[in-house]
Design an enzyme around this catalytic site. Structure first.
Site, PDB file in Angstrom:
ATOM      1  N   GLU A 137     -11.370   0.255  -7.236  1.00 30.60           N
ATOM      2  CA  GLU A 137     -11.557   0.666  -5.843  1.00 30.60           C
ATOM      3  C   GLU A 137     -11.933  -0.537  -4.983  1.00 30.60           C
ATOM      4  OE1 GLU A 137     -11.259   3.050  -3.830  1.00 30.60           O
ATOM      5  OE2 GLU A 137     -11.157   4.940  -4.928  1.00 30.60           O
ATOM      6  N   ARG A 175     -23.097  10.971  -5.323  1.00 31.04           N
ATOM      7  CA  ARG A 175     -23.236   9.517  -5.378  1.00 31.04           C
ATOM      8  C   ARG A 175     -22.604   8.905  -4.146  1.00 31.04           C
ATOM      9  NH1 ARG A 175     -18.692   6.415  -6.417  1.00 31.04           N
ATOM     10  NH2 ARG A 175     -17.018   7.269  -7.727  1.00 31.04           N
ATOM     11  N   ASN A 199     -20.132   6.442  -2.058  1.00 30.41           N
ATOM     12  CA  ASN A 199     -18.746   6.092  -2.324  1.00 30.41           C
ATOM     13  C   ASN A 199     -18.264   5.014  -1.355  1.00 30.41           C
ATOM     14  OD1 ASN A 199     -16.568   6.679  -4.151  1.00 30.41           O
ATOM     15  ND2 ASN A 199     -15.481   7.675  -2.482  1.00 30.41           N
ATOM     16  N   ASN A 251     -14.114   8.908   1.977  1.00 31.98           N
ATOM     17  CA  ASN A 251     -13.151   7.870   1.621  1.00 31.98           C
ATOM     18  C   ASN A 251     -12.506   7.259   2.872  1.00 31.98           C
ATOM     19  OD1 ASN A 251     -12.501   6.827  -0.981  1.00 31.98           O
ATOM     20  ND2 ASN A 251     -11.979   8.901  -1.643  1.00 31.98           N
ATOM     21  N   ASP A 254      -6.994   8.491  -0.194  1.00 34.77           N
ATOM     22  CA  ASP A 254      -8.057   7.673  -0.775  1.00 34.77           C
ATOM     23  C   ASP A 254      -8.357   6.519   0.189  1.00 34.77           C
ATOM     24  OD1 ASP A 254      -9.889   6.526  -2.617  1.00 34.77           O
ATOM     25  OD2 ASP A 254      -8.719   7.259  -4.296  1.00 34.77           O
TER      26      ASP A 254
END
Length: 291
Positions: A15, A99, A101, A147, A197
């Site tokens: 990522e 969590r 991101n 995202n 994404d």
């Protein structure tokens, strides 16, 4: 156009590619493998740092040899020299199933990053802004998976996606205050099995989005219409960023692990960091965190 494997590190969940203009180095992460990587634009001099927990994103600091990273349990400083991490703040200590991101930095040096529900099911996550003075502010909520944060070249439009909404949103962004307003649908994501994404914006003001599980990169014009689609050699592409000495190479991260049985299986190139050349398009320099 040509697509090449730049670095084959088999990331579990690659990522956040980030090209730092000042150091002329490319950074990316393995979210669930809990690593930060760095290399030259040619994929040489690869360096890695182990994180103590899963990582969602990073931004290089304006002052000092380090970064701010969004780990599972909060924002931290990472010291590149020692590899040590230091907690800044945990925005969600009451949400153990979340969590942090994806995140990026605005033109004023603020780090904007969101959280995600680990089961990718409930709207339990939020979008945050960490200012250079290390104060934290909530920008939005009722999100499943944060995202694709990025800005228009003038910094006045903020783009963001809740991956499973199959929409990319645009907000008005106040550069003086760092506040967002007027959320609207920028683009509908045309996919049945995939999800939006990571994203980046190029110098022409077009947004590039990695559509994970579909193996596609989609370029949207400023009006939200589709301009171009690139089919990648793997299905689990995760994020994009322009970099290189001329900001004209598109770097693409991918997943090397199937996180769910329904995820597509990729071949030997799974988890690679890809580089796409000869697009004839340049990106915009990424900002450093001001704190």
């Amino acid at each position: 156009m040509r697509i090449e494997v730049l670095v084959d590190v088999k990331t579990h969940l690659g990522e956040g590619p980030l090209w730092d203009v000042e150091s002329q180095r490319l950074y990316w992460i393995d979210s669930t493998g809990a690593n930060v990587f760095r290399a030259t634009h040619q994929g040489c001099e690869v360096r890695a740092w182990d994180m103590p927990e899963p990582i969602g994103s990073l931004a290089i600091r304006k002052n000092g040899d380090g970064a701010v990273v969004s780990l599972r349990n909060g924002f931290h400083f990472l010291d590149f020299a020692t590899g040590e991490v230091e907690l800044i703040i945990d925005p969600e200590p009451d949400k153990p199933d979340n969590r942090l991101n994806d995140g990026k930095v605005d033109k004023r040096g603020r780090f904007v990053a969101g959280s995600m529900d680990l089961k990718e099911a409930g709207k339990n996550a939020s979008l945050y802004r960490l200012d250079p003075d290390l104060t934290l502010h909530k920008l939005d909520d009722n999100i499943i998976v944060s995202n694709g944060p990025c800005w228009s070249p003038d910094g006045e439009t903020f783009y963001f996606t809740d991956s499973w909404s199959r929409e990319i949103w645009a907000y008005d962004y106040d550069l003086e205050t760092g506040s967002v307003s007027n959320r609207r649908v920028f683009a509908k994501v045309d996919t049945v099995t995939g999800a939006s994404d990571g994203s980046t914006v190029d110098a022409e003001g077009c947004l590039w989005n990695a559509q994970v599980y579909d193996g596609k990169l989609v370029r949207y014009l400023p009006d939200g219409s589709v301009d171009r689609v690139i089919e990648m050699p793997v299905k689990k592409v995760s994020s994009v960023m322009f970099g290189g000495p001329n900001l004209d190479v598109l770097y693409v991260t991918s997943m090397g692990k199937r996180h769910l049985p329904t995820n597509p299986h990729d071949g030997v190139q799974r988890g690679s960091l890809f580089a796409i050349y000869d697009l004839g398009i340049q990106g915009v320099p990424e900002n450093r965190f001001g704190g």
